[in-house]
Design a protein around this motif. Structure first.
Motif, mmCIF file in Angstrom:
data_model
loop_
_atom_site.group_PDB
_atom_site.id
_atom_site.type_symbol
_atom_site.label_atom_id
_atom_site.label_comp_id
_atom_site.label_asym_id
_atom_site.label_seq_id
_atom_site.Cartn_x
_atom_site.Cartn_y
_atom_site.Cartn_z
ATOM 1 N N PHE A 187 0.848 -1.188 0.000
ATOM 2 C CA PHE A 187 0.000 0.000 0.000
ATOM 3 C C PHE A 187 0.887 1.242 0.000
ATOM 4 C CE2 PHE A 187 -2.306 -3.431 2.014
ATOM 5 C CZ PHE A 187 -3.542 -3.385 1.387
ATOM 6 N N PHE A 188 0.564 2.200 -0.875
ATOM 7 C CA PHE A 188 1.333 3.433 -0.993
ATOM 8 C C PHE A 188 0.379 4.615 -0.895
ATOM 9 C CE2 PHE A 188 3.512 0.118 -3.387
ATOM 10 C CZ PHE A 188 4.801 0.187 -2.873
ATOM 11 N N SER A 189 0.653 5.514 0.046
ATOM 12 C CA SER A 189 -0.205 6.681 0.236
ATOM 13 C C SER A 189 -0.177 7.575 -1.007
ATOM 14 C CB SER A 189 0.267 7.479 1.454
ATOM 15 O OG SER A 189 -0.557 8.595 1.673
ATOM 16 N N ILE A 190 -1.361 7.986 -1.461
ATOM 17 C CA ILE A 190 -1.468 8.827 -2.662
ATOM 18 C C ILE A 190 -2.439 9.978 -2.407
ATOM 19 C CG2 ILE A 190 -0.906 6.984 -4.309
ATOM 20 C CD1 ILE A 190 -3.925 6.689 -4.843
ATOM 21 N N ASN A 191 -2.357 10.988 -3.249
ATOM 22 C CA ASN A 191 -3.283 12.119 -3.203
ATOM 23 C C ASN A 191 -4.296 11.952 -4.341
ATOM 24 O OD1 ASN A 191 -4.461 14.666 -2.700
ATOM 25 N ND2 ASN A 191 -3.167 15.589 -4.270
ATOM 26 N N VAL A 192 -5.542 11.688 -3.990
ATOM 27 C CA VAL A 192 -6.603 11.527 -4.986
ATOM 28 C C VAL A 192 -7.246 12.889 -5.238
ATOM 29 C CG1 VAL A 192 -8.801 10.410 -5.531
ATOM 30 C CG2 VAL A 192 -7.027 9.148 -4.286
ATOM 31 N N GLN A 193 -7.372 13.254 -6.497
ATOM 32 C CA GLN A 193 -7.895 14.584 -6.834
ATOM 33 C C GLN A 193 -8.970 14.489 -7.908
ATOM 34 O OE1 GLN A 193 -5.192 17.455 -8.749
ATOM 35 N NE2 GLN A 193 -5.816 18.930 -7.200
ATOM 36 N N PHE A 194 -10.023 15.309 -7.761
ATOM 37 C CA PHE A 194 -11.104 15.395 -8.742
ATOM 38 C C PHE A 194 -10.874 16.596 -9.661
ATOM 39 C CE2 PHE A 194 -13.448 13.535 -4.960
ATOM 40 C CZ PHE A 194 -13.442 12.239 -5.461
ATOM 41 N N PRO A 195 -11.609 16.663 -10.794
ATOM 42 C CA PRO A 195 -11.423 17.778 -11.732
ATOM 43 C C PRO A 195 -11.649 19.162 -11.128
ATOM 44 C CG PRO A 195 -12.641 16.009 -12.789
ATOM 45 C CD PRO A 195 -12.525 15.643 -11.333
ATOM 46 N N ASP A 196 -12.487 19.260 -10.091
ATOM 47 C CA ASP A 196 -12.745 20.574 -9.486
ATOM 48 C C ASP A 196 -11.676 20.966 -8.459
ATOM 49 O OD1 ASP A 196 -13.313 18.928 -7.356
ATOM 50 O OD2 ASP A 196 -15.420 19.511 -7.168
ATOM 51 N N GLY A 197 -10.636 20.133 -8.334
ATOM 52 C CA GLY A 197 -9.548 20.430 -7.406
ATOM 53 C C GLY A 197 -9.742 19.878 -6.007
ATOM 54 N N SER A 198 -10.928 19.337 -5.721
ATOM 55 C CA SER A 198 -11.187 18.781 -4.393
ATOM 56 C C SER A 198 -10.652 17.344 -4.303
ATOM 57 C CB SER A 198 -12.685 18.794 -4.098
ATOM 58 O OG SER A 198 -13.373 17.924 -4.982
#
Length: 218
Positions: free
Chosen positions: A95-106
């Motif tokens: 498991f590797f920590s990641i930053n999940v991002q949506f098109p609106d920046g949230s």
């Protein structure tokens, strides 16, 4: 019981998402693309230094499942799902920590992880499962100089996910609780009743799935 994550046209588990570092014009896009492919196929273990971290989802869903497949077979899980998988299969998956991002920046709440499933088992009984056998075919191939040629494929067998008929032996749940099925496309992911129930009892959601048939069943 054993469960199968569904890849049928009507019930696809995939949520369109990819690592931004694996795209041009990132200076190391090619290296990160190779790592991204490894994540999709589980062919080897990865180190934290190799990992891309920025995971972009193409369209913001109403609710993001706690366990889902991104583009090209990459699996992403929430921290509560990770903890359950780790409790049942300690040290077996990465498991590797990641930053999940949506098109609106949230971003979705909580911590999220890319999951590397490297465990491969043979639990499926092919003769009792719905499999499409594809004959050899003439396919296009792009050469390094950019020209297009053709080659003959050797033929292959693919799971017919629309039929929802995957048959496993009665001991399929003995061993790892999450695995890739040996001898089939790498995105064929099976998981145990224990994992299914633990996720459900915790109120966690997953990609769409169906129950595998046990060979002794009528």
């Amino acid at each position: 019981m054993t469960w199968v994550f569904n890849r049928s046209v009507n019930d696809n588990v995939l949520i369109a998402g990819w690592f931004l570092e694996a795209q041009k014009p990132h200076p190391d896009w090619s290296r990160y693309l190779d790592v991204s492919i490894v994540l999709g196929e589980g062919t080897r273990s990865l180190s934290a230094d190799e990992m891309p971290r920025q995971f972009f989802i193409d369209e913001k869903p109403r609710a993001l499942p706690d366990m889902f497949m991104g583009s090209s077979g990459k699996w992403v899980v929430s921290d509560p799902a990770r903890q359950i998988i780790e409790d049942l299969d300690p040290g077996l998956h990465q498991f590797f920590s990641i930053n999940v991002q949506f098109p609106d920046g949230s971003s979705p709440p909580g911590e999220w992880f890319a999951m590397n499933i490297t465990t491969v088992r043979k639990t499926m009984i092919d003769a009792e499962s719905a499999i499409k056998h594809l004959p050899p075919a003439k396919l296009p191939k792009k050469l390094p100089d950019g020209t297009i040629t053709t080659y003959w494929s050797t033929g292959t067998s693919l799971i017919d996910f629309n039929a929802k008929r995957v048959t496993v032996g009665p001991d399929a749940d003995d061993g790892a609780n999450l695995w890739r099925e040996k001898g089939h496309q790498r995105e064929l992911i099976l998981f145990s009743d224990k994992l299914h129930d633990a996720l459900q009892e915790a109120g966690l959601t997953t990609a769409k799935k169906f129950r595998a048939r046990v060979s002794s069943e009528p």
